[in-house]
Each structure stands twice: as structure tokens, then as C-alpha cells.
Design a protein around this motif. Structure first.
Motif, PDB file in Angstrom:
ATOM      1  N   THR A  69       0.867  -1.222  -0.194  1.00 36.02           N
ATOM      2  CA  THR A  69      -0.042  -0.014   0.043  1.00 36.02           C
ATOM      3  C   THR A  69       0.758   1.287   0.086  1.00 36.02           C
ATOM      4  O   THR A  69       1.767   1.208   0.715  1.00 36.02           O
ATOM      5  N   CYS A  70       0.609   2.054  -1.004  1.00 36.43           N
ATOM      6  CA  CYS A  70       1.390   3.412  -1.046  1.00 36.43           C
ATOM      7  C   CYS A  70       0.851   4.140   0.273  1.00 36.43           C
ATOM      8  O   CYS A  70      -0.351   4.330   0.785  1.00 36.43           O
ATOM      9  N   ILE A  71       1.985   4.851   0.945  1.00 36.00           N
ATOM     10  CA  ILE A  71       1.586   5.350   2.274  1.00 36.00           C
ATOM     11  C   ILE A  71       1.001   6.709   1.945  1.00 36.00           C
ATOM     12  O   ILE A  71       0.391   7.268   3.140  1.00 36.00           O
ATOM     13  N   LEU A  72       1.213   7.236   0.779  1.00 35.72           N
ATOM     14  CA  LEU A  72       0.429   8.688   0.612  1.00 35.72           C
ATOM     15  C   LEU A  72      -0.932   8.625  -0.114  1.00 35.72           C
ATOM     16  O   LEU A  72      -1.720   9.364   0.347  1.00 35.72           O
ATOM     17  N   ASP A 109       6.440  -4.697  -7.261  1.00 32.37           N
ATOM     18  CA  ASP A 109       7.564  -4.277  -7.970  1.00 32.37           C
ATOM     19  C   ASP A 109       6.967  -2.928  -8.914  1.00 32.37           C
ATOM     20  O   ASP A 109       7.858  -2.425  -9.519  1.00 32.37           O
ATOM     21  N   GLY A 110       5.838  -2.606  -8.741  1.00 31.57           N
ATOM     22  CA  GLY A 110       5.346  -1.180  -9.208  1.00 31.57           C
ATOM     23  C   GLY A 110       5.564  -0.220  -8.568  1.00 31.57           C
ATOM     24  O   GLY A 110       5.218   1.211  -8.618  1.00 31.57           O
ATOM     25  N   LEU A 111       5.916  -0.394  -7.039  1.00 26.70           N
ATOM     26  CA  LEU A 111       6.101   0.841  -6.100  1.00 26.70           C
ATOM     27  C   LEU A 111       7.588   1.042  -5.921  1.00 26.70           C
ATOM     28  O   LEU A 111       8.359   0.287  -6.456  1.00 26.70           O
ATOM     29  N   ILE A 112       7.807   2.078  -5.105  1.00 24.83           N
ATOM     30  CA  ILE A 112       9.202   2.161  -4.633  1.00 24.83           C
ATOM     31  C   ILE A 112       9.337   2.380  -3.281  1.00 24.83           C
ATOM     32  O   ILE A 112       8.351   3.015  -2.425  1.00 24.83           O
ATOM     33  N   ARG A 129      13.274  -1.046   8.632  1.00 23.37           N
ATOM     34  CA  ARG A 129      11.643  -0.770   8.383  1.00 23.37           C
ATOM     35  C   ARG A 129      11.853  -0.029   6.746  1.00 23.37           C
ATOM     36  O   ARG A 129      12.663   0.951   6.595  1.00 23.37           O
ATOM     37  N   GLY A 130      10.624  -0.506   6.331  1.00 25.56           N
ATOM     38  CA  GLY A 130      10.318   0.120   4.947  1.00 25.56           C
ATOM     39  C   GLY A 130       8.973   0.782   4.781  1.00 25.56           C
ATOM     40  O   GLY A 130       8.018   0.382   5.570  1.00 25.56           O
ATOM     41  N   ALA A 131       9.074   1.700   3.712  1.00 23.89           N
ATOM     42  CA  ALA A 131       7.529   2.149   3.589  1.00 23.89           C
ATOM     43  C   ALA A 131       7.460   2.138   2.046  1.00 23.89           C
ATOM     44  O   ALA A 131       8.488   2.237   1.214  1.00 23.89           O
ATOM     45  N   TRP A 132       6.219   2.227   1.345  1.00 29.79           N
ATOM     46  CA  TRP A 132       6.292   2.162   0.017  1.00 29.79           C
ATOM     47  C   TRP A 132       5.360   3.295  -0.485  1.00 29.79           C
ATOM     48  O   TRP A 132       4.563   3.777  -0.060  1.00 29.79           O
ATOM     49  N   ILE A 133       6.035   3.898  -1.715  1.00 24.35           N
ATOM     50  CA  ILE A 133       5.154   4.975  -2.435  1.00 24.35           C
ATOM     51  C   ILE A 133       5.016   4.561  -3.678  1.00 24.35           C
ATOM     52  O   ILE A 133       5.675   3.890  -4.438  1.00 24.35           O
ATOM     53  N   GLY A 134       3.783   5.070  -4.264  1.00 18.61           N
ATOM     54  CA  GLY A 134       3.382   5.106  -5.657  1.00 18.61           C
ATOM     55  C   GLY A 134       2.988   6.344  -6.503  1.00 18.61           C
ATOM     56  O   GLY A 134       2.519   5.865  -7.451  1.00 18.61           O
ATOM     57  N   VAL A 135       3.354   7.140  -6.015  1.00 15.97           N
ATOM     58  CA  VAL A 135       3.213   8.366  -6.606  1.00 15.97           C
ATOM     59  C   VAL A 135       4.300   9.193  -7.408  1.00 15.97           C
ATOM     60  O   VAL A 135       5.482   8.422  -7.163  1.00 15.97           O
ATOM     61  N   ASP A 136       4.081  10.198  -8.274  1.00 15.83           N
ATOM     62  CA  ASP A 136       5.180  10.570  -9.130  1.00 15.83           C
ATOM     63  C   ASP A 136       6.085  11.488  -8.325  1.00 15.83           C
ATOM     64  O   ASP A 136       5.725  11.792  -7.053  1.00 15.83           O
ATOM     65  N   SER A 137       6.859  11.913  -8.847  1.00 18.26           N
ATOM     66  CA  SER A 137       7.969  13.028  -8.152  1.00 18.26           C
ATOM     67  C   SER A 137       7.210  14.162  -7.630  1.00 18.26           C
ATOM     68  O   SER A 137       7.445  14.844  -6.587  1.00 18.26           O
ATOM     69  N   ALA A 138       6.140  14.868  -8.435  1.00 17.76           N
ATOM     70  CA  ALA A 138       5.855  16.236  -8.422  1.00 17.76           C
ATOM     71  C   ALA A 138       4.731  15.859  -7.035  1.00 17.76           C
ATOM     72  O   ALA A 138       4.938  16.791  -6.007  1.00 17.76           O
ATOM     73  N   GLU A 139       4.071  14.778  -6.941  1.00 20.19           N
ATOM     74  CA  GLU A 139       2.967  14.514  -5.787  1.00 20.19           C
ATOM     75  C   GLU A 139       3.929  14.073  -4.739  1.00 20.19           C
ATOM     76  O   GLU A 139       3.675  14.640  -3.443  1.00 20.19           O
ATOM     77  N   PHE A 140       5.176  13.485  -4.764  1.00 20.21           N
ATOM     78  CA  PHE A 140       6.076  13.107  -3.619  1.00 20.21           C
ATOM     79  C   PHE A 140       6.650  14.687  -3.107  1.00 20.21           C
ATOM     80  O   PHE A 140       6.379  14.691  -1.730  1.00 20.21           O
ATOM     81  N   ALA A 141       6.888  15.515  -3.892  1.00 17.75           N
ATOM     82  CA  ALA A 141       7.334  16.694  -3.381  1.00 17.75           C
ATOM     83  C   ALA A 141       6.654  17.589  -2.729  1.00 17.75           C
ATOM     84  O   ALA A 141       6.593  18.154  -1.744  1.00 17.75           O
TER      85      ALA A 141
END
Length: 235
Positions: free
Chosen positions: A7-10, A18-21, A42-54
Motif C-alpha cells: 500500500t502506498c503510504i501517501l 514491483d510497481g512501487l518504490i 523498516r520500509g515504506a512504499w510509495i506509488g506517486v510521481d515526483s511532483a506528488e512526492f515533493a
């Protein structure tokens, strides 16, 4: 075996891993990208693009989501985490290209690629950002003919990097076009390249940087230089 779901944390959307970071909490307390998902901790997963991440980082949403995922607030989020993540994804994609090239899974040179394409032996086709439109068109047409898909939209993918960087990644001279002749290799490359391209988005352009001779870790998105220090220190 199916790809585990994360699950993307955002966005809170579920996707195959494999589709997440993956982001990881490093021993020194920094949050760093772990694009190969191999670093301990500990890890966390994101699936958003760089603009949404920033944006999420600027508004404090990222820190809150990481605190919940890591179950602690004792960490530091680097100001340039989106750029570090983009650079790590870029490096991973170029490293994969180099590995497949050394394994003999890639063809370069228009004539060789065209011959393989017309023979139905091509599984993926890539072009440098500065490849000519005419060269791209001719190879795409050869691929459609060899795949018996004339009239379809089958064509190669233009990568967001110019030929000097592709050439350095593959250890070859003047790499403008790349043909992949192995189905499994095409899948591995597609995964690495797709994750990188989804994250950086369609609007970022690339330019050769002064340190291109350093290899796959050298290129960067215009406007930033990839950091030398990454999560690879503690893998």
C-alpha cells in the motif's frame, strides 16, 4: 509466484510491490530510497510521481505517513529526497541496461536491430532521446512487419536520456537504438524503465552532465546532480 501487494503510504492505493518504490530508514536516521527493496530495516512504499512526492513532503504529509509506517518520529527526511529517488531509479534502470547488454540480450546498431525486427526476433525497442525521428520510424516499421502487426501502434520507446549516457551505460560507442531479443530480458528492462519513467513524469528533460564519464551513476535530471551517497552504503 505472484508479486506481493503493498500500500502506498501517501495515496493509500494498493499495487504489486514491483510497481512501487521502497523508502527505508537508514541506520543513521535518514530516510533514503531503496529501489531494489533489499536494504535492511523498516520500509515504506510509495506509488506517486515526483511532483506528488515533493508536494507531500512540502506539506508535511510525507513525514506523518513515514512516522506511521516506521512507528517512530525519530528520523530525518532529506530535503532532496525526491531528487535522490529519481537518481536511484535512473541508476537502477541504467544498471539493468548494462547487465542485459553484458549478457548478450541487447542489440545496438540500426542494421542489426532492423534485421532482428524483420525476422520476428524483437521483444522491445528503445531509442535515445536524441535519436532521429526517421531512424525511429524505420525501426518501428520493421518491428511491425516482423511481428505481423502492420497498421498497429507498435513502436519503440524514447528514453529520457541522450546517446552519450546510453553509450556509457552499455559500454559501447554511439548507442542510439536498442533492440531486446529475449522476452525475459524485455520484461526485466520494462519493469525498471517503467518505474523510473512513471516517477519522473513526462515533463522532465535530461542533459549530459560534466561527470558522464563516471558511468551509470553520472546522469541526472536537469536541475540537479545525483547524490553520491545513497542507501547502497548499508545494503
Amino acid at each position: 509466484m505472484s508479486d506481493p501487494i503493498r500500500t502506498c503510504i501517501l495515496s493509500r492505493e494498493e499495487s504489486p510491490r514491483d510497481g512501487l518504490i521502497r523508502l527505508v530508514l537508514a541506520p543513521d536516521g535518514r530516510v533514503l530510497p531503496d529501489v531494489r527493496a533489499k536494504a535492511p530495516g523498516r520500509g515504506a512504499w510509495i506509488g506517486v510521481d515526483s511532483a506528488e512526492f515533493a508536494t507531500a513532503q512540502a506539506k508535511g504529509k510525507l513525514r506523518g505517513a513515514l512516522a506511521r509506517a516506521f512507528k517512530t518520529g525519530d528520523f530525518t527526511v532529506p530535503d532532496d529526497l525526491p531528487a535522490l529517488t529519481a537518481a536511484a531509479l535512473e541508476r537502477n534502470a541504467l544498471d539493468r541496461l548494462g547487465l542485459e547488454a553484458r549478457s548478450g540480450m541487447l542489440l545496438t546498431g540500426s542494421d542489426r536491430i532492423g534485421e532482428a525486427a524483420r525476422a520476428g526476433k524483437l521483444h522491445a525497442l528503445y531509442h535515445a532521446a536524441d535519436a532521429s525521428e526517421d531512424g525511429r520510424r524505420k525501426l518501428a516499421q520493421a518491428w511491425r512487419v516482423g511481428s505481423d502487426k502492420e497498421g498497429s501502434g507498435l513502436g519503440g520507446l524514447v528514453l529520457p536520456i541522450p546517446r552519450p549516457i546510453l553509450s556509457m551505460a552499455l559500454g559501447r560507442e554511439n548507442v542510439v537504438h536498442i533492440g531486446v531479443t529475449d522476452r525475459m530480458a524485455a520484461g526485466r528492462l520494462g519493469e525498471a524503465l517503467d518505474r523510473w519513467r512513471r516517477f519522473i513524469g513526462p515533463d522532465l528533460t535530461y542533459a549530459p552532465c560534466a561527470t558522464a564519464a563516471q558511468g551509470a551513476s553520472a546522469p541526472g535530471i536537469s536541475g540537479h546532480q545525483p547524490a553520491v551517497t545513497t542507501h547502497e552504503e548499508f545494503e
